[in-house]
Write a protein that holds these residues in place. Structure first.
Motif, short mmCIF file in Angstrom:
data_model
loop_
_atom_site.label_atom_id
_atom_site.label_comp_id
_atom_site.label_asym_id
_atom_site.label_seq_id
_atom_site.Cartn_x
_atom_site.Cartn_y
_atom_site.Cartn_z
N SER A 1 -4.10 7.61 10.70
CA SER A 1 -3.73 7.44 9.29
C SER A 1 -2.54 6.52 9.12
N MET A 2 -1.76 6.38 10.19
CA MET A 2 -0.60 5.50 10.09
C MET A 2 -1.00 4.04 10.17
N GLY A 3 -2.26 3.80 10.47
CA GLY A 3 -2.72 2.43 10.57
C GLY A 3 -3.07 1.81 9.23
N LYS B 1 1.76 1.48 7.80
CA LYS B 1 2.79 2.52 7.93
C LYS B 1 3.29 2.58 9.37
N ALA B 2 2.40 2.33 10.30
CA ALA B 2 2.80 2.40 11.71
C ALA B 2 3.81 1.30 12.02
N ASP B 3 3.57 0.11 11.49
CA ASP B 3 4.49 -0.99 11.73
C ASP B 3 5.84 -0.71 11.07
N SER C 1 2.34 4.79 1.98
CA SER C 1 1.94 3.44 1.55
C SER C 1 1.29 3.52 0.18
N GLU C 2 0.97 2.38 -0.31
CA GLU C 2 0.29 2.31 -1.62
C GLU C 2 -1.07 3.02 -1.57
N GLU C 3 -1.67 3.07 -0.40
CA GLU C 3 -2.96 3.76 -0.22
C GLU C 3 -2.88 5.21 -0.65
N GLU C 4 -1.73 5.82 -0.32
CA GLU C 4 -1.60 7.23 -0.68
C GLU C 4 -1.06 7.40 -2.09
N LEU C 5 -0.16 6.49 -2.47
CA LEU C 5 0.51 6.69 -3.74
C LEU C 5 -0.41 6.35 -4.92
N SER C 6 -1.18 5.32 -4.77
CA SER C 6 -2.01 4.88 -5.89
C SER C 6 -3.31 4.28 -5.39
N PRO C 7 -4.19 5.12 -4.90
CA PRO C 7 -5.45 4.59 -4.37
C PRO C 7 -6.32 4.07 -5.51
#
Lengths: 645, 296
Positions: free
Chosen positions: B89-91, B97-99, B209-215
């Protein structure tokens, strides 16, 4: 192979929407997300679902199409040559001869055998798509069970059936079966019978449908013993009810028989006859009975010990005697004593009432004969029933008759010897004390005179009624002391009884319907006092016996139902002509119906294809999950190893 | 994972604040509770025979005629653990997010090493060497960078197991868990407990990331969990978006509440934030970092 319902191939049109759904299936974007941890908690998330009718890929599409094709073929009902579904019409002979026991000591009758064979041989060998119809050849001659594949209905319908018909009813049932068969694609008729058709095949109606005869009697079965009463004729010989009775019996056996017959009149045995009947022939005997004792005559064959008799319906025969015509007499008199009253009341067919002049008007109803000893008047004549006869005794000018001056000791010099009134009446040397000669008018019949011009008795119309007017009262003569007086009274009763017509008795054969009794509501069986059977008047009369009509214009009239001749009594099987109609063969009748098996296979295949399609889809989704899980597992193994280190 | 070396320069002036008195094994730049030789006066105690006479405060003897020995704070180092979640999920995210987490890890490690703190860095899960980079000087930094650059986010793991595996005899002074914490509540509980159990002052740097905050939930879509492989069909639309936001808030509140209850410092870090800002400003405001002079 052919198809019974080729129109069902229209189901193949279902492949079109499946194709369209496949081509236009909505490609929902698949997206990988870091985690579904939060998404799982929202309501807009639906469990992974799919539209059932939309195949997701080519394999699913193929499975769908194969399932639809299999279903269409199944519903179109394939049928192999020679195994097409049949409509079997069963005609069960329920005539009286089927009530014969098939074995001397056994309890099973031919009808029991017929029912059993229908169940075990006929119905058990029908194919899964065959339909059966049951027509019972009894008095009703109707379809007992409509065309159906539910064989249990036939079995349940057979149980309560009993014999109740004649052979002609069986033939009429065959005609009904023929009419039903005409409308069927693959109809066949099976007649289940003992083969005792009087005219053999010639008696059969025109059959265009295939007809097979199932003979319920074993080949070579012996003819059971039977005696039949075939005729009962009655003739009333006098007005007092004396009746001649003729009884005839038929012996279809090969040996001479003495037939003992009881004659029962209104439950009383009035005569016992012994009739010698040669083998294979009829014989009768004539006797007399007193018909005044009753009207319901039953001749009943009495079986002596050791004599066997296969059928009971032909052991009794019915007739009705004309009931004795009662004459209802009203004597209008204020006298304390009257010879007329004495004489009439002694007559066995007279019912008499004596009333005073004052009461006469209210007592006129239902009278057949009104005697005015005094008080005759226009009013009373008008009150007299129109059909009643009137007798005016002595000078009673109120009756509208002109009497002359009274004369003493007139001598009867002439009377009408030929008139029925004077049959056995001798008036020679009758002494009359006084008389008032009648002045005859035009239309009078002069019946008695004294001298040349003294009319002592005339017959004329009074007030429209037939009347006798006597110039003197019999009490004023020695006539009452003579035998002639009794004969005169008897003749007067006959004169009145002639206007009373006995009701006719209707004659109906078993199974026929009473047609000439308009308005009749019901028929009640009155053969015996304990009879309680009542049927609608428009129903076929199944049971032999004496019936009374209730309701309508024919209320109270009698219906006599006897079997016709000895057609049901003759128990020798007719020549069987199976060359025309084949006998029943179980092997030929059994239906293979591979088509039905094919239908089952196709339906199962369609179901299996749909199940396979669902399993394939499920397996695919699980495989994807397994791939992910296997990666996780290897990661965990490595982590755990590291923990251990 | 990528590490931006330019960013490292920007944070080199920072220092990790001491969460409590440090008690690391090596001498470093931290206050230790132990008293003994050092440069900073701590306290007096009565002279006992055998004490070093050079430690006797003669000025006080002169005034009070009392023999007292001077005590000094012995300067010791802080033990710092940095754990970077390297699950699949960090990818996600742009930047990943991983970076972003790797950058944070590298910066924190550098800051700690520059201040001679004892640092251990580990990637939790992921695809790459499963080693712990340790050290107390900048020489160990290369090992840290190599580790971070060799590990790629992948698969799923149970972080609490790995955190427990890293636990030393003594809890570390400071532990950082850099993770998106996209786990079931039970797993979150275990992870936080493991984090708390291994450190005196744990910090959760919650990377989102934006993926989680505002998909993007405008259309119906089939979502595939990158770690478990589960699928979920989403109807899509405004309703779905609203419900997601409410669920996200609830989940964040749950996480914060748990951290609060366990005494874990919670700090959200978004991938659109510059790492140097995170360390220099946000973490400084939270009292986690301070300037190199020791001024917060």
């Amino acid at each position: 192979m052919s198809f019974i319902a080729p129109i069902m191939f229209a189901l193949l049109a279902l492949t079109l929407p499946v194709f369209v759904a496949f081509l236009s299936r909505k490609k929902v974007e698949q997206k990988s997300v870091p985690s579904l941890v939060i998404f799982k908690h929202i309501k807009a998330a639906e469990p992974r679902s799919r539209s059932f009718a939309t195949p997701r890929n080519l394999l699913a599409l193929l499975l769908y199409l194969l399932a639809i094709i299999a279903l269409a073929i199944a519903v179109a009902q394939p049928s192999f040559e020679g195994e097409e579904p049949r409509d079997v019409i069963i005609v069960l002979d329920a005539s009286y001869s089927m009530g014969v026991k098939t074995a001397p000591q056994g309890d099973e009758t031919a009808f029991d055998v017929a029912k059993r064979r229908i169940k075990d041989d006929l119905l058990a060998n029908l194919g899964p798509r065959d339909r059966a119809t049951l027509i019972v050849g009894d008095v009703a001659r109707r379809v007992h069970v409509e065309p159906t594949r539910d064989l249990e209905r036939h079995i349940d319908a057979l149980v309560p059936l009993k014999v109740s018909g004649l052979h002609r009813h069986v033939m009429q049932s065959l005609e009904l079966a023929q009419a039903l068969c005409d409308g069927q694609k693959n109809g066949t008729i099976v007649l289940v019978t003992d083969g005792m058709v009087p005219d053999g095949v010639a008696g059969f109606p025109e059959m265009s449908c295939p007809l097979t005869i199932m003979d319920v009697l074993e080949p070579g079965a012996t003819t059971p013993a039977n005696i039949a009463l075939t005729r009962l004729a009655v003739r009333q010989i006098d007005a007092l009810g004396n009746t001649e009775v003729y009884v005839e019996a038929y012996n279809p056996m090969a040996v001479d028989r003495e037939v003992v017959v009881e004659l029962e009149l209104d439950e009383i045995v009035v005569e016992v006859l012994a009739i010698q009947v040669p083998a294979g022939r009829s014989a009768g005997q004539l006797t007399r009975v007193d018909g005044s004792m009753g009207s319901r005559l039953i001749a009943r064959a009495v079986h002596q010990d050791g004599q066997a008799d296969a059928i009971s319906v032909d052991d009794q025969i019915y007739a009705v005697l004309n009931p004795v015509a009662w004459v209802n007499v009203l004597l209008v008199s204020d006298r304390k004593f009257s010879f007329m009253e004495r004489a009439f009341s002694l007559h066995p067919r007279v019912r008499m009432d004596v009333v005073s002049v004052a009461e006469a008007a209210s007592q006129m109803q239902d009278r057949d004969f009104v005697i005015f000893e005094e008080g005759a008047s226009q009013a009373l004549l008008t009150a007299t029933p129109a059909r009643a006869k009137v007798f005016v005794l002595g000078a009673q000018p109120g009756a509208g008759v002109t009497f002359g001056a009274e004369v003493e000791r007139p001598v009867v010099t002439w009377w009408d010897f030929d008139d029925e009134l004077f049959r056995y009446v001798d008036l020679d040397e009758v002494e009359v004390l006084t008389a008032s000669p009648i002045q005859p008018v035009q239309g009078d019949e002069v019946l008695m005179r004294a001298g040349q011009d003294q009319t002592l008795l005339v017959r004329r119309q009074l007030g429209g009624r037939d009347a006798l007017v006597m110039a003197f009262h019999p009490d004023q003569s020695d006539l009452v002391l003579r035998v002639a007086f009794a004969n005169l009274v008897a003749n007067l009763v006959e004169w009145c009884a002639a206007s009373i017509e006995p009701p006719p008795a209707h004659v109906v054969a078993p199974g026929d319907t009473l047609l000439d009794a308009p308005g009749a509501k019901t028929l009640t069986l009155i053969s015996t006092p304990d009879s309680t059977l009542t049927i609608p008047a428009n129903a076929p009369v199944g049971q032999t016996g004496i019936w009374r009509i209730v309701g309508g214009e024919s209320e109270g009239q009698i219906v006599v139902v006897n079997q016709e001749g000895y057609s049901e009594s003759q128990l020798q099987p007719s020549p069987k002509t199976y060359a025309t109609y084949p006998g029943w063969d179980e092997d030929e009748f059994s239906s293979g119906d591979r088509g039905a098996k094919l239908i089952r296979v196709l339906l199962l295949a369609a179901l299996a294809l749909m199940v396979v399609e669902a399993l394939v889809m499920w397996w695919k989704s699980r495989a994807a999950a397994r791939r992910v899980a296997s990666g996780l597992l290897s990661t965990r193994v490595q982590d755990n190893e590291e923990v251990r280190r | 994972m990528k590490v931006d070396r330019d960013m490292l320069r920007k944070v080199s002036a920072l220092k990790l604040a001491t969460p409590r008195v440090a008690d690391g094994p090596l001498q470093g730049d931290r206050r230790s509770p132990r008293r003994g030789r050092g440069v900073e006066f701590a306290d007096y105690r009565a002279y006992t025979p055998g004490d070093d006479l050079r430690l006797v405060d003669w000025n006080i003897y002169g005034r009070l005629e009392m023999l007292l020995v001077r005590l000094f704070h012995e300067d010791l180092n802080m033990s710092v653990q940095i754990m970077l979640d390297a699950s699949a999920s960090m990818g996600f995210g742009s930047p990943r997010k991983a970076d972003h987490g790797a950058q944070l890890t590298a910066c924190l490690a550098l800051v700690s090493l520059l201040n001679q703190d004892s640092v251990s860095v580990r990637c939790l899960g992921g695809d790459g060497p499963r080693i712990i980079a340790k050290g107390q000087n900048t020489g160990a930094f290369g090992q840290v960078i190599r580790l971070l650059e060799q590990v790629e986010p992948a698969e799923q793991h149970e972080p609490w197991r790995l955190i427990n595996a890293m636990r030393q005899r003594k809890p570390s002074d400071r532990a950082f868990l850099i993770s998106d914490m996209l786990q079931e509540p039970e797993e979150i509980e275990k992870t936080l407990r493991a984090l708390k159990g291994g450190s005196h002052a744990p910090v959760l740097l919650h990377v989102l990331s934006e993926e989680e905050l505002s998909p993007n939930l405008e259309d119906a879509q089939r979502l595939l969990d990158s770690e478990t492989g589960e699928e979920l069909l989403i109807a899509g639309g405004a309703r779905a978006k609203k419900e997601y936001e409410e669920a996200l808030d609830e989940w964040l509140e749950l996480l914060k509440g748990r951290c609060r209850r366990m005494g874990i410092h919670y700090m959200p870090v978004f991938t659109d934030q510059v790492v140097s800002d995170v360390l220099a400003r946000m973490m400084r405001q939270a009292g986690i970092t301070q300037g190199a002079s020791g001024v917060s």
